[in-house]
Structures are given as structure tokens and as C-alpha cells.
Design a protein around this motif. Structure first.
Motif, PDB file in Angstrom:
ATOM      1  N   TYR A 154      18.996  15.768  11.858  1.00  0.00           N
ATOM      2  CA  TYR A 154      20.388  15.317  11.816  1.00  0.00           C
ATOM      3  C   TYR A 154      20.561  14.346  12.976  1.00  0.00           C
ATOM      4  N   HIS A 165      15.341  17.560  14.999  1.00  0.00           N
ATOM      5  CA  HIS A 165      15.066  18.849  14.197  1.00  0.00           C
ATOM      6  C   HIS A 165      14.505  20.026  15.146  1.00  0.00           C
ATOM      7  N   LEU A 166      15.151  21.109  15.034  1.00  0.00           N
ATOM      8  CA  LEU A 166      14.782  22.368  15.693  1.00  0.00           C
ATOM      9  C   LEU A 166      13.476  22.877  15.321  1.00  0.00           C
ATOM     10  N   SER A 168      21.563  26.128  13.762  1.00  0.00           N
ATOM     11  CA  SER A 168      21.424  26.416  12.362  1.00  0.00           C
ATOM     12  C   SER A 168      21.281  25.230  11.497  1.00  0.00           C
ATOM     13  N   LEU A 169      21.941  24.051  11.809  1.00  0.00           N
ATOM     14  CA  LEU A 169      21.889  22.869  11.081  1.00  0.00           C
ATOM     15  C   LEU A 169      20.591  22.262  11.121  1.00  0.00           C
ATOM     16  N   LEU A 170      20.271  22.117  12.656  1.00  0.00           N
ATOM     17  CA  LEU A 170      18.794  21.662  13.018  1.00  0.00           C
ATOM     18  C   LEU A 170      17.696  22.362  12.727  1.00  0.00           C
ATOM     19  N   SER A 171      17.917  23.536  12.187  1.00  0.00           N
ATOM     20  CA  SER A 171      16.643  24.264  11.762  1.00  0.00           C
ATOM     21  C   SER A 171      16.314  23.938  10.198  1.00  0.00           C
ATOM     22  N   LYS A 172      17.366  23.451   9.841  1.00  0.00           N
ATOM     23  CA  LYS A 172      17.137  23.112   8.566  1.00  0.00           C
ATOM     24  C   LYS A 172      16.652  21.372   7.945  1.00  0.00           C
ATOM     25  N   GLU A 193      25.818  27.036  15.754  1.00  0.00           N
ATOM     26  CA  GLU A 193      26.010  26.263  14.631  1.00  0.00           C
ATOM     27  C   GLU A 193      25.089  25.004  14.693  1.00  0.00           C
TER      28      GLU A 193
END
Lengths: 122, 177
Positions: free
Chosen positions: A55, A27-28, A48-52, A45
């Protein structure tokens, strides 16, 4: 940001995932400043995913077009710079949406962005 | 028609109009006037800049540039609903730019899922500019958004900002639950 830290985002020198990052979810917690350094556009990309949320390595490969070596390098670099949080991989499978209208819009945007990167004047 | 709205809001002289002109595929509509005070440039925006990215097949992104000063909040109300993305541009050489960030976040980002990017311009004019204060404003509001040092005059910066909004929208769309 030091030169070495900047350099790390523009190349792939750690293509093998570090042992402590294996079988984990990521997770960012802070975005790198991509405004001041050359970077692989696919990192946008990934960030963006890891900020949410969290994963897994497998999910990131499925959801983006990033190559495994580049993803490994990204995760190694982000961990080294304390930009990601890590937890053990869970068995809970994530579900992902497939909305056709969004996919069309998304693919048109992706084409536009790709074209912009190819033609950009530095 | 699939029409999305991208807001570019921020400080005087931060480069909102320039970013919109760079991204727009139509002649932009602007409301620039000659500034009455020295802001480092002749023209400044007093209303809305409008541009558009056409994606064909009845798909487009409208680009709305609005001033970040509180006295223009009547304009904010017209553009704040159903944002596809929000770019906040801040001029690092303005002493109150962090305060500006705070009230813009409070006004426009009432949903943490709204794709948001903060761009800091003119950072090279400030000795050892640090992004920490801007990041702190985001953290105080539980927002995990990017803060980038950008140069609004460069195409690279405009692409980075819009690419990040695209990426964040994709990330939202990807999550099923």
C-alpha cells in the motif's frame, strides 16, 4: 524486545517520513508484538492492511483514520526494525469496495472497539 | 441476520474460556469440568464455550471456544466452516505448544485469507520466551499473521485479539481485487 523498541510504538517522535521511504509502497513482513507494549490502536488497522499486500502512503491515509504524523512515525519505526518491505510506488490505481452492509457491520464494530479501549481496565 | 463466527481454540490452560467471558455480552455457556490431572487450575473445558457480541440491528458475533487437543477434533468439525476469524491461544509453558500450533493451523486455516491471530499465554513462566518458533510455523505455511504475547486474564489482551480480527476482516473487505 528492548525498551527503546517498545517505546517507539507508544509515541510519535519521528513525524517526518524518512527520505528513503518517500514515494514508496509498503508491505508488512512481521507484526510487532503489540501484546507486550502500549501502542496506538490505529496501528492494528495499518498492520492489517499492510500484511495483505503493498500500500502507498496515500492509500493508507485514505483507508484508515490515522493521522499523517502517526503514519509517518509508524512507517519509520517499522522500517527501522526491518518489519516492512518497501518497493517503488506504482502508478496502478487500486480499487476499493464499498459494500453498505459490510460498512454498517464494520462501523458498529469500530464503535464497540473504540468504546472498549476507552473503558478498558489496565 | 448478519451472524459471524469467531473461533478461539488452543491449549489446555491457555485462557480460552477467560477470553470468551471477557468479550461476551451474554452469560457464557460453558462445559467446564474438574480436571483429573494437575493443569494449574481446577476447571478445564471439554466441549464448547459459547458467548456472543451483540451489535444490534440483527448483527452479532458468536464466540466459540474449543479445546485444541486432537481428541476433540469431532468438535472442531462443527465450528470450522465459514469462520469470520480464528484466535489460536497457546500456553507457552506446555512443551508441545508449537506442535499444537502446527496441527491447528493445518486443520483450521486452509485459506490464507481467514483472519488469524496467535496469542501466546504464560510466556512469563518461561525463561526468555521467543516468538520465533511460532512465527516460523506461520511462515512455513505462507501465513502473515500476528503472534502476540497475551495475558488472557487482562481485558487489554482480549480487546487486542478481537481488534486484530476486525482489522484483518476490514483489510480483506477493502481489497476489491
Amino acid at each position: 524486545m528492548s525498551n527503546i523498541k517498545t517505546f517507539m510504538w507508544s509515541t510519535v517522535v519521528f513525524p517526518t517520513l524518512q527520505p528513503h521511504l518517500l514515494k514508496k509502497e509498503y508491505h508488512l513482513i512481521q507484526w510487532p508484538d503489540f501484546g507486550v507494549m502500549e501502542h496506538n490502536p490505529e496501528y492494528i488497522e495499518i498492520c492489517s492492511l499492510l500484511s495483505k499486500g503493498f500500500y502507498s502512503h496515500e492509500n493508507l491515509l485514505k483507508l484508515t483514520s490515522i493521522k499523517k504524523d502517526s503514519l509517518n512515525h509508524f512507517l519509520n519505526t517499522a522500517a527501522m526494525q526491518s518489519l516492512i518491505d518497501v518497493r517503488p510506488e506504482t502508478s496502478k490505481a487500486r480499487r476499493f469496495t464499498k459494500d453498505k452492509s459490510k460498512s454498517t457491520f464494520r462501523s458498529k464494530l469500530r464503535n464497540l472497539i473504540n468504546m472498549a479501549y476507552k473503558t478498558k481496565a489496565v | 441476520m448478519m451472524y459471524k463466527k469467531l473461533l478461539v481454540v488452543g491449549d489446555v490452560g491457555a485462557g480460552k474460556s477467560t477470553v470468551i467471558k471477557t468479550l461476551s455480552q451474554i452469560e457464557t455457556v460453558d462445559t467446564d469440568v474438574t480436571s483429573s490431572v494437575d493443569i494449574g487450575k481446577k476447571l478445564t473445558t471439554v466441549g464448547i464455550d459459547y458467548g456472543r457480541i451483540n451489535l444490534g440491528d440483527n448483527m452479532a458475533i458468536g464466540l466459540y471456544g474449543v479445546p485444541g487437543q486432537k481428541r476433540f477434533s469431532f468438535v472442531w468439525d462443527m465450528v470450522k466452516e465459514n469462520l469470520w476469524g480464528c484466535v489460536i491461544l497457546l500456553n507457552a509453558s506446555e512443551s508441545n505448544h508449537i506442535e499444537t500450533l502446527g496441527f491447528l493451523l493445518d486443520y483450521f486455516i486452509y485459506d490464507s485469507d481467514t483472519p488469524l491471530v496467535v496469542g501466546i499465554t504464560h510466556a512469563d513462566e518461561v525463561n526468555k520466551y521467543d516468538l520465533a518458533a511460532a512465527r516460523e510455523q506461520l511462515q512455513q505455511r505462507q501465513l502473515n499473521a500476528p503472534v502476540f504475547t497475551v495475558d488472557a486474564r487482562k481485558q487489554n489482551s482480549a480487546i487486542l485479539l478481537v481488534h486484530t480480527i476486525v482489522g484483518l476482516n476490514n483489510a480483506n473487505d477493502t481489497l476489491a481485487d
